[in-house]
Design a protein around this motif. Sequence first.
Motif, mmCIF file in Angstrom:
data_model
loop_
_atom_site.group_PDB
_atom_site.id
_atom_site.type_symbol
_atom_site.label_atom_id
_atom_site.label_comp_id
_atom_site.label_asym_id
_atom_site.label_seq_id
_atom_site.Cartn_x
_atom_site.Cartn_y
_atom_site.Cartn_z
ATOM 1 N N ILE A 83 -3.756 10.018 7.074
ATOM 2 C CA ILE A 83 -4.121 10.504 8.415
ATOM 3 C C ILE A 83 -4.448 9.260 9.238
ATOM 4 C CG2 ILE A 83 -5.675 12.009 9.724
ATOM 5 C CD1 ILE A 83 -6.090 13.637 7.180
ATOM 6 N N SER A 84 -3.412 8.650 9.759
ATOM 7 C CA SER A 84 -3.510 7.290 10.308
ATOM 8 C C SER A 84 -4.251 7.204 11.633
ATOM 9 C CB SER A 84 -2.102 6.704 10.478
ATOM 10 O OG SER A 84 -1.312 7.548 11.287
ATOM 11 N N ALA A 85 -4.404 8.317 12.333
ATOM 12 C CA ALA A 85 -5.096 8.272 13.628
ATOM 13 C C ALA A 85 -6.602 8.104 13.456
ATOM 14 C CB ALA A 85 -4.786 9.535 14.428
ATOM 15 N N GLN A 98 -14.550 -15.059 1.984
ATOM 16 C CA GLN A 98 -14.174 -14.701 3.346
ATOM 17 C C GLN A 98 -14.755 -13.340 3.718
ATOM 18 O OE1 GLN A 98 -9.791 -15.178 3.067
ATOM 19 N NE2 GLN A 98 -10.038 -16.803 4.583
ATOM 20 N N VAL A 99 -15.162 -13.235 4.987
ATOM 21 C CA VAL A 99 -15.753 -11.996 5.481
ATOM 22 C C VAL A 99 -14.656 -11.068 5.973
ATOM 23 C CG1 VAL A 99 -17.358 -10.983 7.150
ATOM 24 C CG2 VAL A 99 -17.837 -13.228 6.174
ATOM 25 N N GLY A 100 -14.817 -9.786 5.681
ATOM 26 C CA GLY A 100 -13.820 -8.830 6.135
ATOM 27 C C GLY A 100 -14.332 -7.412 6.067
ATOM 28 N N TYR A 101 -13.390 -6.485 6.007
ATOM 29 C CA TYR A 101 -13.699 -5.055 5.959
ATOM 30 C C TYR A 101 -12.946 -4.420 4.790
ATOM 31 C CZ TYR A 101 -15.003 -5.792 10.891
ATOM 32 O OH TYR A 101 -15.553 -6.253 12.065
ATOM 33 N N ASP A 102 -13.506 -3.317 4.291
ATOM 34 C CA ASP A 102 -12.745 -2.448 3.397
ATOM 35 C C ASP A 102 -12.128 -1.337 4.242
ATOM 36 O OD1 ASP A 102 -13.108 -3.828 1.105
ATOM 37 O OD2 ASP A 102 -14.243 -2.298 0.045
ATOM 38 N N LEU A 103 -10.859 -1.104 4.038
ATOM 39 C CA LEU A 103 -10.105 -0.129 4.823
ATOM 40 C C LEU A 103 -10.141 1.230 4.136
ATOM 41 C CD1 LEU A 103 -8.132 0.549 7.157
ATOM 42 C CD2 LEU A 103 -6.280 -0.297 5.689
ATOM 43 N N LEU A 104 -10.740 2.206 4.801
ATOM 44 C CA LEU A 104 -10.869 3.557 4.260
ATOM 45 C C LEU A 104 -10.134 4.543 5.149
ATOM 46 C CD1 LEU A 104 -13.446 1.958 3.166
ATOM 47 C CD2 LEU A 104 -14.507 4.187 2.952
ATOM 48 N N ALA A 105 -9.389 5.454 4.527
ATOM 49 C CA ALA A 105 -8.669 6.475 5.282
ATOM 50 C C ALA A 105 -8.532 7.724 4.429
ATOM 51 C CB ALA A 105 -7.295 5.970 5.708
ATOM 52 N N ALA A 106 -8.381 8.857 5.109
ATOM 53 C CA ALA A 106 -8.162 10.122 4.417
ATOM 54 C C ALA A 106 -6.668 10.306 4.169
ATOM 55 C CB ALA A 106 -8.715 11.277 5.250
ATOM 56 N N VAL A 107 -6.342 10.824 3.001
ATOM 57 C CA VAL A 107 -4.949 11.044 2.621
ATOM 58 C C VAL A 107 -4.733 12.526 2.343
ATOM 59 C CG1 VAL A 107 -3.146 10.536 0.943
ATOM 60 C CG2 VAL A 107 -4.691 8.719 1.681
#
Length: 247
Positions: A83-85, A98-107
């Motif tokens: 659900i890419s939106a 390195q600083v970053g983010y974890d990418l979370l999305a519903a599938v």
Amino acid sequence: MQLILWRKQKLSAIITVCIVAMAVMLCLRLSYWQLQRGEQKLQQLNELETRQQQGYLSWKDIEKLPAETNKTGLLLAVTGKVISAHYWLLDNQILNGQVGYDLLAAVQLTDSQAIVLVNFGWLKAPIKRTELPEVNWPSQPIDLKLQLKEGDLQGYTLAMNAGAESGWPKRIQTIDLAIFSEQLKKPLHPFIGYRKNTTDVPAIPHYEAVVMGPDKHYAYAVQWLLIGLACVVIAYFAMRKRSTDEN
């Protein structure tokens, strides 16, 4: 005069013994605590190994499990469409310094009404805090191999309201499935899947179920034990030297 001096020496010796005893007790307590933590981690690793020996399960296999089964450590192979939106970026994630983010999305799973939250992995943060990493989601369903985690997903956070940020994507400080479901306006299953395979999503999987192994806890237990022993040895020679000097 000698009586007063003797009393002062006696009081000083008692205070020293009390301080050393307290320090040794604290070291022993910390050593025992680390030993317990090591045993817990060893048990956790054994449970994970037992579960992963089952190999990758299908969604139908998951549905057949009793509702009360904790699914942490189970491996799941599914196909679904992101659900890419609507997706989330878990803040302050460090990978290789390195600083970053974890990418979370519903599938949304194929041939099922089930929607599962997936941690796709790590993305490097842009230089400016006001910018967020861009994500090019695949338009077609993707094959995913996941390791499940159920239970305490939130972890420690100073955030007062995990769902306060408006707009999409949302930069978050903690994982809260109830808030995510409300934001998504769709029900999420009560666990998260950490991606283990590579897909078209340019994020780096880095999840480890057990960050610190039992060996490190055992090493810390020995370290605290040696510190306690050192306190006793140092105090003994210090008191012996003081007694020699006074005589």
